[in-house]
Design a protein around this motif. Structure first.
Motif, PDB file in Angstrom:
ATOM      1  N   GLU A 127       0.828  -1.209   0.000  1.00 21.56           N
ATOM      2  CA  GLU A 127       0.000   0.000   0.000  1.00 21.56           C
ATOM      3  C   GLU A 127       0.862   1.259   0.000  1.00 21.56           C
ATOM      4  OE1 GLU A 127      -3.760   1.903   2.502  1.00 21.56           O
ATOM      5  OE2 GLU A 127      -2.553   0.291   3.362  1.00 21.56           O
ATOM      6  N   ASN A 128       0.533   2.179  -0.892  1.00 19.72           N
ATOM      7  CA  ASN A 128       1.207   3.473  -1.043  1.00 19.72           C
ATOM      8  C   ASN A 128       2.607   3.384  -1.648  1.00 19.72           C
ATOM      9  OD1 ASN A 128      -0.973   4.931   0.123  1.00 19.72           O
ATOM     10  ND2 ASN A 128      -0.252   4.339   2.161  1.00 19.72           N
ATOM     11  N   ALA A 129       3.078   2.186  -2.001  1.00 22.95           N
ATOM     12  CA  ALA A 129       4.387   2.041  -2.647  1.00 22.95           C
ATOM     13  C   ALA A 129       4.215   2.077  -4.161  1.00 22.95           C
ATOM     14  CB  ALA A 129       5.050   0.736  -2.227  1.00 22.95           C
ATOM     15  N   ILE A 130       5.249   2.543  -4.854  1.00 22.04           N
ATOM     16  CA  ILE A 130       5.195   2.571  -6.318  1.00 22.04           C
ATOM     17  C   ILE A 130       6.070   1.495  -6.945  1.00 22.04           C
ATOM     18  CG2 ILE A 130       4.566   5.006  -6.449  1.00 22.04           C
ATOM     19  CD1 ILE A 130       7.438   5.678  -7.087  1.00 22.04           C
ATOM     20  N   TYR A 131       6.861   0.791  -6.105  1.00 21.70           N
ATOM     21  CA  TYR A 131       7.728  -0.278  -6.590  1.00 21.70           C
ATOM     22  C   TYR A 131       7.498  -1.551  -5.779  1.00 21.70           C
ATOM     23  CZ  TYR A 131      10.254   3.790  -8.457  1.00 21.70           C
ATOM     24  OH  TYR A 131      10.597   4.956  -9.088  1.00 21.70           O
ATOM     25  N   PRO A 132       7.711  -2.713  -6.401  1.00 19.47           N
ATOM     26  CA  PRO A 132       7.559  -3.980  -5.682  1.00 19.47           C
ATOM     27  C   PRO A 132       8.808  -4.358  -4.890  1.00 19.47           C
ATOM     28  CG  PRO A 132       7.986  -4.405  -8.001  1.00 19.47           C
ATOM     29  CD  PRO A 132       7.903  -2.908  -7.853  1.00 19.47           C
ATOM     30  N   ARG A 133       8.647  -5.327  -3.998  1.00 17.40           N
ATOM     31  CA  ARG A 133       9.762  -5.719  -3.143  1.00 17.40           C
ATOM     32  C   ARG A 133       9.654  -7.201  -2.746  1.00 17.40           C
ATOM     33  NH1 ARG A 133       9.253  -1.613   1.339  1.00 17.40           N
ATOM     34  NH2 ARG A 133       7.714  -0.604   0.013  1.00 17.40           N
ATOM     35  N   SER A 134      10.818  -7.810  -2.516  1.00 17.75           N
ATOM     36  CA  SER A 134      10.952  -9.053  -1.745  1.00 17.75           C
ATOM     37  C   SER A 134      11.878  -8.657  -0.601  1.00 17.75           C
ATOM     38  CB  SER A 134      11.576 -10.167  -2.579  1.00 17.75           C
ATOM     39  OG  SER A 134      10.716 -10.569  -3.622  1.00 17.75           O
ATOM     40  N   GLU A 135      11.317  -8.454   0.580  1.00 19.88           N
ATOM     41  CA  GLU A 135      12.074  -7.755   1.617  1.00 19.88           C
ATOM     42  C   GLU A 135      11.681  -8.243   3.006  1.00 19.88           C
ATOM     43  OE1 GLU A 135      13.459  -3.129   2.087  1.00 19.88           O
ATOM     44  OE2 GLU A 135      11.309  -3.492   1.859  1.00 19.88           O
ATOM     45  N   LEU A 136      12.689  -8.409   3.849  1.00 16.19           N
ATOM     46  CA  LEU A 136      12.478  -8.767   5.241  1.00 16.19           C
ATOM     47  C   LEU A 136      12.198  -7.518   6.079  1.00 16.19           C
ATOM     48  CD1 LEU A 136      15.452 -11.252   5.624  1.00 16.19           C
ATOM     49  CD2 LEU A 136      13.031 -11.887   5.535  1.00 16.19           C
ATOM     50  N   ARG A 137      11.400  -7.716   7.126  1.00 15.10           N
ATOM     51  CA  ARG A 137      11.060  -6.647   8.062  1.00 15.10           C
ATOM     52  C   ARG A 137      11.294  -7.156   9.486  1.00 15.10           C
ATOM     53  NH1 ARG A 137       8.751  -3.946  12.438  1.00 15.10           N
ATOM     54  NH2 ARG A 137       7.263  -2.321  11.819  1.00 15.10           N
ATOM     55  N   GLU A 138      11.920  -6.348  10.310  1.00 13.64           N
ATOM     56  CA  GLU A 138      12.289  -6.751  11.661  1.00 13.64           C
ATOM     57  C   GLU A 138      11.059  -7.078  12.514  1.00 13.64           C
ATOM     58  OE1 GLU A 138      15.127  -5.066  15.268  1.00 13.64           O
ATOM     59  OE2 GLU A 138      14.605  -3.731  13.603  1.00 13.64           O
ATOM     60  N   THR A 139      11.163  -8.185  13.287  1.00 10.49           N
ATOM     61  CA  THR A 139      10.103  -8.589  14.205  1.00 10.49           C
ATOM     62  C   THR A 139      10.706  -8.972  15.557  1.00 10.49           C
ATOM     63  OG1 THR A 139      10.183 -10.953  13.667  1.00 10.49           O
ATOM     64  CG2 THR A 139       8.727  -9.567  12.312  1.00 10.49           C
ATOM     65  N   GLN A 140       9.827  -9.224  16.515  1.00  9.36           N
ATOM     66  CA  GLN A 140      10.210  -9.880  17.754  1.00  9.36           C
ATOM     67  C   GLN A 140      10.326 -11.385  17.490  1.00  9.36           C
ATOM     68  OE1 GLN A 140      10.965  -8.222  20.412  1.00  9.36           O
ATOM     69  NE2 GLN A 140       9.784  -6.330  20.464  1.00  9.36           N
ATOM     70  N   ALA A 141      10.906 -12.107  18.426  1.00 10.96           N
ATOM     71  CA  ALA A 141      11.069 -13.550  18.264  1.00 10.96           C
ATOM     72  C   ALA A 141       9.725 -14.275  18.167  1.00 10.96           C
ATOM     73  CB  ALA A 141      11.891 -14.118  19.409  1.00 10.96           C
ATOM     74  N   ASN A 142       8.656 -13.679  18.734  1.00  6.60           N
ATOM     75  CA  ASN A 142       7.338 -14.317  18.647  1.00  6.60           C
ATOM     76  C   ASN A 142       6.590 -13.938  17.371  1.00  6.60           C
ATOM     77  OD1 ASN A 142       6.521 -11.705  19.106  1.00  6.60           O
ATOM     78  ND2 ASN A 142       5.484 -12.117  21.055  1.00  6.60           N
ATOM     79  N   GLY A 143       7.232 -13.165  16.508  1.00  9.18           N
ATOM     80  CA  GLY A 143       6.635 -12.815  15.226  1.00  9.18           C
ATOM     81  C   GLY A 143       5.924 -11.477  15.190  1.00  9.18           C
ATOM     82  N   THR A 144       5.690 -10.850  16.350  1.00  7.37           N
ATOM     83  CA  THR A 144       5.069  -9.527  16.345  1.00  7.37           C
ATOM     84  C   THR A 144       6.069  -8.495  15.829  1.00  7.37           C
ATOM     85  OG1 THR A 144       5.708  -9.125  18.635  1.00  7.37           O
ATOM     86  CG2 THR A 144       3.532 -10.094  18.256  1.00  7.37           C
ATOM     87  N   LEU A 145       5.561  -7.404  15.307  1.00  6.39           N
ATOM     88  CA  LEU A 145       6.427  -6.372  14.744  1.00  6.39           C
ATOM     89  C   LEU A 145       7.315  -5.768  15.821  1.00  6.39           C
ATOM     90  CD1 LEU A 145       3.964  -4.494  12.359  1.00  6.39           C
ATOM     91  CD2 LEU A 145       5.488  -6.413  11.836  1.00  6.39           C
ATOM     92  N   ARG A 146       8.585  -5.583  15.492  1.00  2.91           N
ATOM     93  CA  ARG A 146       9.493  -4.909  16.429  1.00  2.91           C
ATOM     94  C   ARG A 146       9.744  -3.488  15.944  1.00  2.91           C
ATOM     95  NH1 ARG A 146      15.047  -6.669  19.548  1.00  2.91           N
ATOM     96  NH2 ARG A 146      15.204  -4.706  20.692  1.00  2.91           N
ATOM     97  N   ASN A 147       9.514  -2.542  16.827  1.00  3.56           N
ATOM     98  CA  ASN A 147       9.822  -1.136  16.577  1.00  3.56           C
ATOM     99  C   ASN A 147      10.595  -0.627  17.784  1.00  3.56           C
ATOM    100  OD1 ASN A 147       8.030  -1.009  14.174  1.00  3.56           O
ATOM    101  ND2 ASN A 147       6.435  -1.297  15.711  1.00  3.56           N
ATOM    102  N   TRP A 148      11.597   0.210  17.543  1.00  9.95           N
ATOM    103  CA  TRP A 148      12.455   0.657  18.634  1.00  9.95           C
ATOM    104  C   TRP A 148      12.726   2.156  18.539  1.00  9.95           C
ATOM    105  CZ3 TRP A 148      16.701   2.238  15.798  1.00  9.95           C
ATOM    106  CH2 TRP A 148      16.974   1.539  14.604  1.00  9.95           C
ATOM    107  N   LEU A 149      13.055   2.732  19.686  1.00 13.67           N
ATOM    108  CA  LEU A 149      13.473   4.128  19.758  1.00 13.67           C
ATOM    109  C   LEU A 149      14.992   4.144  19.841  1.00 13.67           C
ATOM    110  CD1 LEU A 149      10.844   5.453  22.327  1.00 13.67           C
ATOM    111  CD2 LEU A 149      10.725   5.508  19.818  1.00 13.67           C
ATOM    112  N   TYR A 150      15.628   4.942  18.996  1.00 22.24           N
ATOM    113  CA  TYR A 150      17.082   4.820  18.890  1.00 22.24           C
ATOM    114  C   TYR A 150      17.847   5.141  20.180  1.00 22.24           C
ATOM    115  CZ  TYR A 150      17.973   9.889  18.177  1.00 22.24           C
ATOM    116  OH  TYR A 150      18.089  11.244  18.327  1.00 22.24           O
ATOM    117  N   PRO A 151      17.362   6.034  21.102  1.00 23.30           N
ATOM    118  CA  PRO A 151      18.158   6.291  22.308  1.00 23.30           C
ATOM    119  C   PRO A 151      18.260   5.087  23.246  1.00 23.30           C
ATOM    120  CG  PRO A 151      16.632   8.104  21.898  1.00 23.30           C
ATOM    121  CD  PRO A 151      16.214   6.976  21.017  1.00 23.30           C
ATOM    122  N   SER A 152      17.431   4.062  23.039  1.00 25.91           N
ATOM    123  CA  SER A 152      17.369   2.958  23.997  1.00 25.91           C
ATOM    124  C   SER A 152      18.457   1.912  23.807  1.00 25.91           C
ATOM    125  CB  SER A 152      15.996   2.271  23.901  1.00 25.91           C
ATOM    126  OG  SER A 152      15.837   1.668  22.630  1.00 25.91           O
ATOM    127  N   ALA A 153      19.210   1.970  22.693  1.00 25.45           N
ATOM    128  CA  ALA A 153      20.242   0.958  22.435  1.00 25.45           C
ATOM    129  C   ALA A 153      21.164   1.458  21.326  1.00 25.45           C
ATOM    130  CB  ALA A 153      19.603  -0.369  22.037  1.00 25.45           C
TER     131      ALA A 153
END
Length: 223
Positions: free
Chosen positions: A53-79
């Motif tokens: 959605e909203n992309a103009i090009y296709p991809r085969s791409e990995l996205r970071e997750t937690q070990a249980n498969g939920t999406l992982r998002n982080w704040l850069y000051p934390s690590a």
């Protein structure tokens, strides 16, 4: 063998494009767009592939997750945050461009960083270009050429590092570049991506990008 325990995968088939979950990846998922059974990660994306959605090009791409498969998002000051990869770009579309690593922002269409391979037929090699958005509100990114004369089909390494103090370090094919990003990124949830995000959407189904990773890992080292 590359550990896929903290990734999911988008492949350019279906509407919307299919997302392969972390558990399914770990079970040995493979198709024409991705496989990992040879000990390396193979990505193929045709310019005719379906787009997120909203992309103009296709991809085969990995996205970071937690070990249980939920999406992982982080704040850069934390690590101290690292994406490390060794890979070869094997094939490019007629534009010559494919994104091979990103720091993306959650629920945003504007990534902080895209690392792009740009092939030039005249030299039979490519450049590695970092496209950096200094602030989340910037409408365009700054392009920095990190390395040149990177051959098609030859392995090279990159390291993307965002420190707790907001310094972005990108090392690619032996060259290094650093810059301080705006503190306005501090509150933005971020995540890593890696694979083949082709920067072209014209041509036939045999045209596209192929990328093979022989190393890929993420580290978030707590300070």
């Amino acid at each position: 063998m590359i550990d896929l325990a903290t990734w999911n995968l988008s492949v350019p088939v279906g509407t919307p494009p299919a997302t392969i979950t972390t558990p399914r990846l770990l079970q040995g998922y493979k198709n024409a767009y991705f496989h990992s059974d040879t000990g390396t990660l193979f990505f193929w994306v045709p310019v005719t592939g379906s787009k997120t959605e909203n992309a103009i090009y296709p991809r085969s791409e990995l996205r970071e997750t937690q070990a249980n498969g939920t999406l992982r998002n982080w704040l850069y000051p934390s690590a101290n945050n690292f994406l490390n990869a060794t890979l070869a770009v094997n094939k490019v579309p007629s534009s010559g461009k494919v994104v091979i690593g990103q720091i993306h922002a959650f629920q945003s269409q504007q990534p902080l960083l895209k690392l792009e391979y740009q092939y030039k037929a005249s030299t039979n090699s490519g450049s590695l270009v970092a496209k950096v958005r200094n602030r989340p509100t910037d409408s365009s990114s700054k392009a920095v050429t990190l390395a040149e004369n990177v051959p098609l089909g030859k392995n090279f390494t990159y390291v993307i590092n965002l420190t707790p103090g907001g310094t972005l370090n990108v090392k690619a094919a032996g060259k290094q570049w650093s810059s301080k990003i705006s503190a306005t990124w501090r509150t933005k949830p971020l995540y890593f991506k890696a694979g083949a995000y082709v920067q072209d959407n014209t041509g036939n189904s045999k045209e596209g990008a192929q990328v093979t990773f022989s190393k890929l890992d993420i580290d978030h080292n707590k300070t």
